[in-house]
Motif scaffolding. Sequence first.
Motif, PDB file in Angstrom:
ATOM      1  N   ILE A 140       0.854  -1.186   0.000  1.00 30.37           N
ATOM      2  CA  ILE A 140       0.000   0.000   0.000  1.00 30.37           C
ATOM      3  C   ILE A 140       0.886   1.231   0.000  1.00 30.37           C
ATOM      4  O   ILE A 140       1.815   1.350   0.809  1.00 30.37           O
ATOM      5  CB  ILE A 140      -0.924   0.036   1.240  1.00 30.37           C
ATOM      6  N   TYR A 141       0.597   2.131  -0.919  1.00 25.51           N
ATOM      7  CA  TYR A 141       1.201   3.460  -0.929  1.00 25.51           C
ATOM      8  C   TYR A 141       0.215   4.348  -0.188  1.00 25.51           C
ATOM      9  O   TYR A 141      -0.902   4.570  -0.644  1.00 25.51           O
ATOM     10  CB  TYR A 141       1.401   3.916  -2.370  1.00 25.51           C
ATOM     11  N   ASN A 142       0.601   4.814   0.986  1.00 22.30           N
ATOM     12  CA  ASN A 142      -0.278   5.593   1.852  1.00 22.30           C
ATOM     13  C   ASN A 142       0.141   7.059   1.835  1.00 22.30           C
ATOM     14  O   ASN A 142       1.301   7.375   2.081  1.00 22.30           O
ATOM     15  CB  ASN A 142      -0.209   5.052   3.276  1.00 22.30           C
ATOM     16  N   ARG A 201       4.109  10.591   3.146  1.00 22.54           N
ATOM     17  CA  ARG A 201       3.865   9.341   2.404  1.00 22.54           C
ATOM     18  C   ARG A 201       4.610   8.192   3.059  1.00 22.54           C
ATOM     19  O   ARG A 201       5.748   8.364   3.512  1.00 22.54           O
ATOM     20  CB  ARG A 201       4.315   9.518   0.958  1.00 22.54           C
ATOM     21  N   THR A 202       3.954   7.032   3.071  1.00 17.66           N
ATOM     22  CA  THR A 202       4.584   5.827   3.596  1.00 17.66           C
ATOM     23  C   THR A 202       4.260   4.646   2.680  1.00 17.66           C
ATOM     24  O   THR A 202       3.220   4.633   2.013  1.00 17.66           O
ATOM     25  CB  THR A 202       4.100   5.497   5.026  1.00 17.66           C
ATOM     26  N   LEU A 203       5.158   3.691   2.658  1.00 19.56           N
ATOM     27  CA  LEU A 203       4.911   2.433   1.952  1.00 19.56           C
ATOM     28  C   LEU A 203       4.660   1.364   3.002  1.00 19.56           C
ATOM     29  O   LEU A 203       5.414   1.244   3.983  1.00 19.56           O
ATOM     30  CB  LEU A 203       6.117   2.040   1.090  1.00 19.56           C
ATOM     31  N   LEU A 204       3.601   0.594   2.788  1.00 22.05           N
ATOM     32  CA  LEU A 204       3.213  -0.445   3.730  1.00 22.05           C
ATOM     33  C   LEU A 204       3.186  -1.785   3.020  1.00 22.05           C
ATOM     34  O   LEU A 204       2.814  -1.866   1.846  1.00 22.05           O
ATOM     35  CB  LEU A 204       1.809  -0.151   4.286  1.00 22.05           C
ATOM     36  N   GLN A 205       3.555  -2.824   3.722  1.00 19.70           N
ATOM     37  CA  GLN A 205       3.446  -4.179   3.178  1.00 19.70           C
ATOM     38  C   GLN A 205       2.325  -4.899   3.899  1.00 19.70           C
ATOM     39  O   GLN A 205       2.289  -4.922   5.145  1.00 19.70           O
ATOM     40  CB  GLN A 205       4.762  -4.944   3.378  1.00 19.70           C
ATOM     41  N   VAL A 206       1.406  -5.462   3.132  1.00 15.28           N
ATOM     42  CA  VAL A 206       0.288  -6.192   3.699  1.00 15.28           C
ATOM     43  C   VAL A 206       0.792  -7.554   4.170  1.00 15.28           C
ATOM     44  O   VAL A 206       1.446  -8.283   3.427  1.00 15.28           O
ATOM     45  CB  VAL A 206      -0.848  -6.371   2.664  1.00 15.28           C
ATOM     46  N   ILE A 207       0.505  -7.884   5.416  1.00 20.45           N
ATOM     47  CA  ILE A 207       0.895  -9.163   5.998  1.00 20.45           C
ATOM     48  C   ILE A 207      -0.383  -9.986   6.171  1.00 20.45           C
ATOM     49  O   ILE A 207      -1.310  -9.585   6.860  1.00 20.45           O
ATOM     50  CB  ILE A 207       1.555  -8.969   7.388  1.00 20.45           C
ATOM     51  N   ASP A 208      -0.435 -11.130   5.509  1.00 22.70           N
ATOM     52  CA  ASP A 208      -1.622 -11.979   5.582  1.00 22.70           C
ATOM     53  C   ASP A 208      -1.649 -12.770   6.854  1.00 22.70           C
ATOM     54  O   ASP A 208      -0.702 -13.185   7.382  1.00 22.70           O
ATOM     55  CB  ASP A 208      -1.688 -12.925   4.382  1.00 22.70           C
ATOM     56  N   SER A 258      -6.267   9.570   5.163  1.00 25.02           N
ATOM     57  CA  SER A 258      -5.302   8.621   4.632  1.00 25.02           C
ATOM     58  C   SER A 258      -5.844   8.155   3.281  1.00 25.02           C
ATOM     59  O   SER A 258      -6.958   7.629   3.213  1.00 25.02           O
ATOM     60  CB  SER A 258      -5.160   7.431   5.592  1.00 25.02           C
ATOM     61  N   VAL A 259      -5.066   8.378   2.242  1.00 21.43           N
ATOM     62  CA  VAL A 259      -5.435   7.917   0.905  1.00 21.43           C
ATOM     63  C   VAL A 259      -4.497   6.760   0.585  1.00 21.43           C
ATOM     64  O   VAL A 259      -3.274   6.915   0.602  1.00 21.43           O
ATOM     65  CB  VAL A 259      -5.304   9.037  -0.143  1.00 21.43           C
ATOM     66  N   GLN A 260      -5.083   5.588   0.337  1.00 17.71           N
ATOM     67  CA  GLN A 260      -4.305   4.364   0.195  1.00 17.71           C
ATOM     68  C   GLN A 260      -4.488   3.776  -1.195  1.00 17.71           C
ATOM     69  O   GLN A 260      -5.618   3.625  -1.665  1.00 17.71           O
ATOM     70  CB  GLN A 260      -4.738   3.357   1.252  1.00 17.71           C
ATOM     71  N   TYR A 261      -3.355   3.452  -1.818  1.00 15.72           N
ATOM     72  CA  TYR A 261      -3.347   2.859  -3.152  1.00 15.72           C
ATOM     73  C   TYR A 261      -2.655   1.506  -3.064  1.00 15.72           C
ATOM     74  O   TYR A 261      -1.504   1.422  -2.626  1.00 15.72           O
ATOM     75  CB  TYR A 261      -2.580   3.751  -4.133  1.00 15.72           C
ATOM     76  N   LYS A 262      -3.317   0.436  -3.482  1.00 16.19           N
ATOM     77  CA  LYS A 262      -2.751  -0.907  -3.421  1.00 16.19           C
ATOM     78  C   LYS A 262      -2.014  -1.246  -4.713  1.00 16.19           C
ATOM     79  O   LYS A 262      -2.481  -0.924  -5.806  1.00 16.19           O
ATOM     80  CB  LYS A 262      -3.856  -1.935  -3.175  1.00 16.19           C
TER      81      LYS A 262
END
Length: 100
Positions: free
Chosen positions: A3-5, A93-100, A55-59
């Motif tokens: 996610i680009y937040n 801006r932050t980059l997030l990694q989705v953890i399943d 927060s605007v989030q782009y996957k």
Amino acid sequence: MFIYNVTVNITDDVHDEWVSWMKEIHIPEVMKSGCFLDNQMVKVLYVEDEGHTYSVQYKFLEMVDIERYQKEHAPTLQADHTKKFKDKYTAFRTLLQVID
């Protein structure tokens, strides 16, 4: 999945205009870049700052997607935002990694 937040605090006096512009113009233009799969805009609650925070989030799937966006699209789109809302906002801006 990543996610680009983009977290934005917008002043009260342009809040409604900014929300409309984001929904109708900016977010659709970001999505036209082809770098993202999906997006969402959420309001951050209980922030002590003045104004309104979102927060605007782009996957996206691969780091190459965000690298392409940042190189080919972000400079123009961010400049458009700055030109329109000048000193009425702060953003980070932050980059997030989705953890399943």
